[in-house]
Design a protein around this motif. Structure first.
Motif, PDB file in Angstrom:
ATOM      1  N   PHE A   1      12.541  -7.750  -1.962  1.00 48.59           N
ATOM      2  CA  PHE A   1      11.453  -7.078  -1.953  1.00 48.59           C
ATOM      3  C   PHE A   1      10.895  -6.951  -1.301  1.00 48.59           C
ATOM      4  O   PHE A   1      10.316  -8.066  -0.250  1.00 48.59           O
ATOM      5  N   CYS A   2       9.835  -5.953  -1.361  1.00 46.29           N
ATOM      6  CA  CYS A   2       9.412  -5.378   0.210  1.00 46.29           C
ATOM      7  C   CYS A   2       8.022  -5.201  -0.366  1.00 46.29           C
ATOM      8  O   CYS A   2       7.663  -4.729  -1.655  1.00 46.29           O
ATOM      9  N   SER A   3       6.916  -4.767   0.482  1.00 48.93           N
ATOM     10  CA  SER A   3       5.192  -4.050   0.135  1.00 48.93           C
ATOM     11  C   SER A   3       4.769  -3.646   0.477  1.00 48.93           C
ATOM     12  O   SER A   3       5.314  -3.382   1.915  1.00 48.93           O
ATOM     13  N   ILE A   4       4.705  -2.154   0.279  1.00 44.33           N
ATOM     14  CA  ILE A   4       4.402  -1.477   1.552  1.00 44.33           C
ATOM     15  C   ILE A   4       2.122  -0.821   1.082  1.00 44.33           C
ATOM     16  O   ILE A   4       2.053  -1.168  -0.160  1.00 44.33           O
ATOM     17  N   ALA A   5       1.676  -0.715   2.115  1.00 42.74           N
ATOM     18  CA  ALA A   5       0.431  -0.647   1.360  1.00 42.74           C
ATOM     19  C   ALA A   5      -0.154   0.935   2.297  1.00 42.74           C
ATOM     20  O   ALA A   5       0.657   1.531   3.210  1.00 42.74           O
ATOM     21  N   TRP A   6      -0.904   1.157   1.965  1.00 39.25           N
ATOM     22  CA  TRP A   6      -1.411   2.477   2.526  1.00 39.25           C
ATOM     23  C   TRP A   6      -3.069   3.170   1.753  1.00 39.25           C
ATOM     24  O   TRP A   6      -3.681   2.105   0.885  1.00 39.25           O
ATOM     25  N   GLY A   7      -3.632   4.303   2.737  1.00 41.87           N
ATOM     26  CA  GLY A   7      -5.025   4.458   1.826  1.00 41.87           C
ATOM     27  C   GLY A   7      -4.913   5.557   2.657  1.00 41.87           C
ATOM     28  O   GLY A   7      -4.022   6.447   2.798  1.00 41.87           O
ATOM     29  N   GLU A   8      -6.463   6.600   2.748  1.00 41.97           N
ATOM     30  CA  GLU A   8      -6.174   7.797   3.050  1.00 41.97           C
ATOM     31  C   GLU A   8      -6.253   8.182   4.489  1.00 41.97           C
ATOM     32  O   GLU A   8      -5.553   9.377   5.186  1.00 41.97           O
ATOM     33  N   PHE A   9      -6.040   7.181   5.147  1.00 44.33           N
ATOM     34  CA  PHE A   9      -5.635   7.842   6.986  1.00 44.33           C
ATOM     35  C   PHE A   9      -4.049   7.062   6.955  1.00 44.33           C
ATOM     36  O   PHE A   9      -4.004   7.447   8.124  1.00 44.33           O
ATOM     37  N   GLY A  10      -3.327   6.952   5.832  1.00 45.31           N
ATOM     38  CA  GLY A  10      -1.526   6.732   6.332  1.00 45.31           C
ATOM     39  C   GLY A  10      -1.008   5.307   5.561  1.00 45.31           C
ATOM     40  O   GLY A  10      -1.566   4.967   5.359  1.00 45.31           O
ATOM     41  N   ILE A  11      -0.343   4.905   6.028  1.00 41.99           N
ATOM     42  CA  ILE A  11       0.270   3.553   6.043  1.00 41.99           C
ATOM     43  C   ILE A  11      -0.554   2.610   6.584  1.00 41.99           C
ATOM     44  O   ILE A  11      -0.758   2.161   8.017  1.00 41.99           O
ATOM     45  N   SER A  12      -1.479   0.900   6.577  1.00 39.54           N
ATOM     46  CA  SER A  12      -1.652   0.500   6.694  1.00 39.54           C
ATOM     47  C   SER A  12      -1.275  -0.711   6.606  1.00 39.54           C
ATOM     48  O   SER A  12      -1.734  -1.973   7.294  1.00 39.54           O
ATOM     49  N   GLY A  13      -0.431  -1.322   5.624  1.00 33.41           N
ATOM     50  CA  GLY A  13       0.780  -2.645   5.263  1.00 33.41           C
ATOM     51  C   GLY A  13       2.057  -2.349   4.852  1.00 33.41           C
ATOM     52  O   GLY A  13       2.068  -1.043   4.605  1.00 33.41           O
ATOM     53  N   PHE A  14       3.137  -3.664   5.773  1.00 30.18           N
ATOM     54  CA  PHE A  14       4.231  -3.598   5.030  1.00 30.18           C
ATOM     55  C   PHE A  14       4.848  -5.164   5.451  1.00 30.18           C
ATOM     56  O   PHE A  14       4.911  -5.824   6.207  1.00 30.18           O
ATOM     57  N   CYS A  15       5.140  -5.948   4.439  1.00 31.73           N
ATOM     58  CA  CYS A  15       6.245  -6.554   4.129  1.00 31.73           C
ATOM     59  C   CYS A  15       7.716  -6.826   4.198  1.00 31.73           C
ATOM     60  O   CYS A  15       8.405  -5.687   2.698  1.00 31.73           O
ATOM     61  N   LEU A  16       8.253  -7.206   4.799  1.00 30.41           N
ATOM     62  CA  LEU A  16      10.179  -7.075   5.239  1.00 30.41           C
ATOM     63  C   LEU A  16      10.219  -7.675   3.970  1.00 30.41           C
ATOM     64  O   LEU A  16      10.028  -8.735   3.236  1.00 30.41           O
TER      65      LEU A  16
END
Length: 186
Positions: free
Chosen positions: A16-31
């Motif tokens: 399982f992975c997680s990804i975070a994003w906002g108005e300026f693009g991808i801001s986080g990712f968990c392997l």
């Protein structure tokens, strides 16, 4: 005014992975981790005001690319828009250089420091930036090795074993951790 970051957790062939994003693009990712709760908690530590959201449009396509990566197919993430606004100018330069390392390519902390003309403490600085990488895989810190082609550290779930598996997935020859790295668990 910035919007509240959104994130989602999803399953890949490796976990399982997680990804975070906002108005300026991808801001986080968990392997990948074994349970969905682990990357979800990690994402909320990094983005405490984050809101779980359904991935739409571009983020949905990024998730499909991540899933494709973890089954072993060649994927290039260098075109994705990233939000590195919380990073120093130096770290942004380091991450930009790291993003130029394509599938199956690797370098060392020292070579990357030399390319960026960082001086005597450059390799250490590169190592620090890799350890603090907010968007691993998409900023491919797993492709940056220690001197002599040793694994170096890796702060993602599974540590250097995860780094080794990602390198093998990309067809890079097996790399071993140094005895010091093995004894200290990094």
């Amino acid at each position: 005014m910035s919007t509240v970051p959104r994130y989602t957790t999803f399953e890949t062939a490796r976990g399982f992975c997680s990804i975070a994003w906002g108005e300026f693009g991808i801001s986080g990712f968990c392997l990948p981790a074994e349970s969905a709760e682990d990357p979800r908690r990690a994402m909320l530590r990094r983005h405490p005001t984050g809101v779980e959201a359904e991935p739409m449009g571009e983020i949905g396509r990024v998730i499909e690319r991540v899933k494709t990566y973890f089954v072993g197919d060649v994927v290039d993430f260098s075109d994705l828009l990233l939000d590195l606004s919380g990073q120093t100018d130096l770290y942004r330069r380091i991450y930009d250089a790291t993003r130029r390392l394509g599938w199956g390519k690797a370098t060392t902390y020292g070579r990357l420091a030399g390319e960026l003309e960082l001086g005597p403490a450059g390799a250490w600085t590169i190592g620090q930036a890799m350890a603090k990488n907010p968007i691993p895989l998409i900023i491919p810190c797993h492709r940056v090795l220690a001197a002599g082609g040793k694994l170096g550290g890796f702060s993602a779930p599974g540590g250097t074993l995860s780094k080794q598996r990602m390198l093998e997935l990309e067809g890079l020859p097996s790399v071993e951790a140094s005895p010091a790295q093995q004894s200290f668990g990094f």
